[in-house]
Design a protein around this motif. Structure first.
Motif, PDB file in Angstrom:
ATOM      1  N   ARG A  45       1.432   9.290  18.111  1.00 57.82           N
ATOM      2  CA  ARG A  45       1.140   9.974  19.545  1.00 57.82           C
ATOM      3  C   ARG A  45       1.252   9.185  20.617  1.00 57.82           C
ATOM      4  O   ARG A  45       2.098   8.389  20.718  1.00 57.82           O
ATOM      5  N   SER A  46       1.281   9.794  21.520  1.00 58.36           N
ATOM      6  CA  SER A  46       1.575   9.666  22.694  1.00 58.36           C
ATOM      7  C   SER A  46       1.560   8.626  23.855  1.00 58.36           C
ATOM      8  O   SER A  46       1.634   7.487  24.708  1.00 58.36           O
ATOM      9  N   ARG A  47      -0.072   8.887  23.377  1.00 58.75           N
ATOM     10  CA  ARG A  47      -0.911   7.976  24.028  1.00 58.75           C
ATOM     11  C   ARG A  47      -3.018   8.398  23.211  1.00 58.75           C
ATOM     12  O   ARG A  47      -2.944   9.654  22.045  1.00 58.75           O
ATOM     13  N   TYR A  48      -3.428   7.266  23.098  1.00 54.29           N
ATOM     14  CA  TYR A  48      -4.250   7.347  21.866  1.00 54.29           C
ATOM     15  C   TYR A  48      -5.799   7.460  23.261  1.00 54.29           C
ATOM     16  O   TYR A  48      -5.951   5.620  23.676  1.00 54.29           O
ATOM     17  N   THR A  49      -7.599   8.220  22.701  1.00 57.25           N
ATOM     18  CA  THR A  49      -8.759   7.855  23.745  1.00 57.25           C
ATOM     19  C   THR A  49      -9.330   7.821  22.548  1.00 57.25           C
ATOM     20  O   THR A  49      -8.840   7.491  21.582  1.00 57.25           O
ATOM     21  N   GLU A  50     -10.503   7.861  22.935  1.00 49.31           N
ATOM     22  CA  GLU A  50     -11.306   7.216  22.004  1.00 49.31           C
ATOM     23  C   GLU A  50     -11.577   8.496  21.310  1.00 49.31           C
ATOM     24  O   GLU A  50     -12.915   8.204  20.517  1.00 49.31           O
ATOM     25  N   ASP A  51     -11.617   9.465  21.747  1.00 48.07           N
ATOM     26  CA  ASP A  51     -11.546  10.607  20.585  1.00 48.07           C
ATOM     27  C   ASP A  51     -10.816  10.593  20.089  1.00 48.07           C
ATOM     28  O   ASP A  51     -11.106  12.107  18.936  1.00 48.07           O
ATOM     29  N   ASP A  52      -9.438   9.905  19.281  1.00 51.91           N
ATOM     30  CA  ASP A  52      -8.822  10.928  18.753  1.00 51.91           C
ATOM     31  C   ASP A  52      -9.035  10.210  17.356  1.00 51.91           C
ATOM     32  O   ASP A  52      -9.766   9.248  17.103  1.00 51.91           O
ATOM     33  N   PRO A  53      -8.715  11.106  16.691  1.00 53.15           N
ATOM     34  CA  PRO A  53      -8.920  10.807  14.658  1.00 53.15           C
ATOM     35  C   PRO A  53      -7.788   9.894  14.757  1.00 53.15           C
ATOM     36  O   PRO A  53      -6.581   9.388  15.276  1.00 53.15           O
ATOM     37  N   ARG A  54      -8.754   8.565  13.867  1.00 50.93           N
ATOM     38  CA  ARG A  54      -7.951   7.543  13.447  1.00 50.93           C
ATOM     39  C   ARG A  54      -7.297   7.175  12.396  1.00 50.93           C
ATOM     40  O   ARG A  54      -7.441   8.486  11.307  1.00 50.93           O
ATOM     41  N   SER A  55      -6.388   6.828  11.434  1.00 53.27           N
ATOM     42  CA  SER A  55      -5.185   7.458  10.773  1.00 53.27           C
ATOM     43  C   SER A  55      -5.272   5.974  10.870  1.00 53.27           C
ATOM     44  O   SER A  55      -3.243   5.994  10.321  1.00 53.27           O
ATOM     45  N   PRO A  56      -5.189   4.964  10.315  1.00 57.01           N
ATOM     46  CA  PRO A  56      -4.207   3.916   9.464  1.00 57.01           C
ATOM     47  C   PRO A  56      -3.200   3.823   8.783  1.00 57.01           C
ATOM     48  O   PRO A  56      -3.319   4.416   7.599  1.00 57.01           O
ATOM     49  N   VAL A  57      -2.581   3.078   8.779  1.00 55.84           N
ATOM     50  CA  VAL A  57      -1.521   3.319   8.265  1.00 55.84           C
ATOM     51  C   VAL A  57      -0.822   1.444   7.143  1.00 55.84           C
ATOM     52  O   VAL A  57      -0.277   1.498   6.944  1.00 55.84           O
ATOM     53  N   ASN A  58      -1.895   0.837   7.762  1.00 54.87           N
ATOM     54  CA  ASN A  58      -2.244  -0.995   7.135  1.00 54.87           C
ATOM     55  C   ASN A  58      -2.948  -1.197   6.443  1.00 54.87           C
ATOM     56  O   ASN A  58      -4.076  -0.731   7.495  1.00 54.87           O
ATOM     57  N   VAL A  59      -2.595  -2.501   5.657  1.00 54.23           N
ATOM     58  CA  VAL A  59      -3.969  -2.327   5.235  1.00 54.23           C
ATOM     59  C   VAL A  59      -5.446  -3.519   6.414  1.00 54.23           C
ATOM     60  O   VAL A  59      -6.480  -2.554   6.319  1.00 54.23           O
ATOM     61  N   TYR A  60      -4.608  -3.965   7.381  1.00 61.65           N
ATOM     62  CA  TYR A  60      -5.477  -4.252   9.211  1.00 61.65           C
ATOM     63  C   TYR A  60      -6.291  -3.460   9.250  1.00 61.65           C
ATOM     64  O   TYR A  60      -7.661  -3.335   9.574  1.00 61.65           O
ATOM     65  N   GLY A  61      -5.293  -2.487   9.806  1.00 59.19           N
ATOM     66  CA  GLY A  61      -5.911  -0.870  10.096  1.00 59.19           C
ATOM     67  C   GLY A  61      -7.281  -0.420   9.297  1.00 59.19           C
ATOM     68  O   GLY A  61      -7.964   0.070  10.159  1.00 59.19           O
ATOM     69  N   ARG A  62      -6.581  -0.517   8.048  1.00 58.49           N
ATOM     70  CA  ARG A  62      -8.050   0.379   6.689  1.00 58.49           C
ATOM     71  C   ARG A  62      -8.956  -0.749   7.353  1.00 58.49           C
ATOM     72  O   ARG A  62     -10.351  -0.334   7.192  1.00 58.49           O
ATOM     73  N   THR A  63      -9.749  -1.850   7.121  1.00 56.55           N
ATOM     74  CA  THR A  63     -10.141  -2.719   7.000  1.00 56.55           C
ATOM     75  C   THR A  63     -10.934  -2.826   8.688  1.00 56.55           C
ATOM     76  O   THR A  63     -11.834  -2.664   8.714  1.00 56.55           O
ATOM     77  N   LYS A  64     -10.342  -2.469   9.627  1.00 59.18           N
ATOM     78  CA  LYS A  64     -10.580  -2.450  10.952  1.00 59.18           C
ATOM     79  C   LYS A  64     -12.354  -1.077  10.909  1.00 59.18           C
ATOM     80  O   LYS A  64     -12.360  -0.522  11.989  1.00 59.18           O
ATOM     81  N   THR A  65     -10.652  -0.143  10.521  1.00 62.44           N
ATOM     82  CA  THR A  65     -11.734   1.108  10.104  1.00 62.44           C
ATOM     83  C   THR A  65     -12.628   1.213   9.162  1.00 62.44           C
ATOM     84  O   THR A  65     -14.398   1.928   9.987  1.00 62.44           O
TER      85      THR A  65
END
Length: 285
Positions: free
Chosen positions: A131-151
């Motif tokens: 997406r062009s930008r992300y706000t707090e209301d946007d759905p999360r969709s991590p693509v790497n291990v680090y992002g998945r652990t933060k999620t």
């Protein structure tokens, strides 16, 4: 201090100055927070492997020690520790979970039923970058291990309620102890990607911003004012500091997948990090 990175109304009123436990105070972002918060607050900071004056040792895997510290009567626990390099998390997902997710479970158990609030520093890597930008209301969709652990860490706090998650982007600047960002520019050449777009935030602005946000709960974003490529950012820093390195444009990379465009914006407050020109003038002063 230069006032451009101090949000309007700083410092907060005296009745909003909590006693703080800062996990990861010896790191790059944690060190910036330590520098910003200690003049105005009672702060206990931790280090893992680098002994530093005024900090107490803590290995996040020492769960009894972590729980005992968390139960020490703090008003606020700022969690800025963990396994941060994306490549390291990708190479060892079990360790990434052990350092980025499990400590949040321990902290929640330790403070449950008390007045202590947790503030987790999370990441723009919880998003996929499409997406062009992300706000707090946007759905999360991590693509790497680090992002998945933060999620996963975020989910623990959200399920509990009453705590705060602050997502931040790439951070640039000079740390008091760790110089994770500037170390990238230490060699004769610096590879920087032209296909990764970010809204980076200047390190000294994070502490004052957190002080304006930590009375909230749920999720908030704090990003930088300017949107640019990694190559443009590194080139601007090199020029401002007159570094001898040569910044080389690259595309693609190895090690792990990175979201191509991460621009954090907020629908819940109006704070933004300083513009790049102002930040670099402060950094070079």
């Amino acid at each position: 201090m230069n006032p451009f990175w101090q949000p309007s109304g700083w410092p907060p009123p005296s009745d909003s100055r909590p006693r703080i436990l800062l996990l990861g105070a010896s790191g790059f972002v944690g060190g910036g927070l330590w520098t910003s918060l200690t003049p105005r607050h009672e702060v206990v900071g931790t280090y893992a492997t680098r002994p530093l004056p005024g900090l107490v040792r803590l290995d996040l895997r020492d769960e009894p020690r972590l729980a005992a510290l968390a139960a020490g009567g703090f008003d606020l626990i700022v969690h800025a520790a963990g396994l941060v390099p994306l490549e390291a998390a990708e190479a060892d997902p079990a360790l990434a979970h052990r350092l980025n997710v499990r400590p949040v479970e321990v902290l929640l158990d330790a403070v449950r039923g008390s007045a202590t609030k947790l503030l987790l520093l999370s990441s723009d890597n919880v998003f996929d970058g499409t997406r062009s930008r992300y706000t707090e209301d946007d759905p999360r969709s991590p693509v790497n291990v680090y992002g998945r652990t933060k999620t996963a860490a975020e989910d623990l706090l959200l399920a509990e309620g009453g705590h705060l998650i602050v997502r931040i982007p790439l951070v640039f600047g000079r740390g008091p102890w760790a110089n994770t960002f500037l170390d990238r520019l230490a060699g004769p050449t610096t590879a920087a990607r032209t296909d990764l777009v970010c809204a980076p935030v200047y390190l000294p602005s994070i502490g004052p911003a957190l002080a304006r946000l930590w009375d909230r709960t749920g999720v908030v974003h704090y990003g930088g004012a300017d949107v640019l490529t990694r190559f443009a950012l590194m080139s601007a820093v090199r020029r401002a500091l007159r570094l001898p390195t040569r910044v080389v444009p690259t595309e693609g990379g190895s090690g792990c997948r990175r979201p191509p465009r991460l621009v954090l914006r907020s629908t819940r407050h109006t704070l933004l990090g300083p513009g790049l020109d102002e930040a670099l003038a402060h950094l070079a002063a």
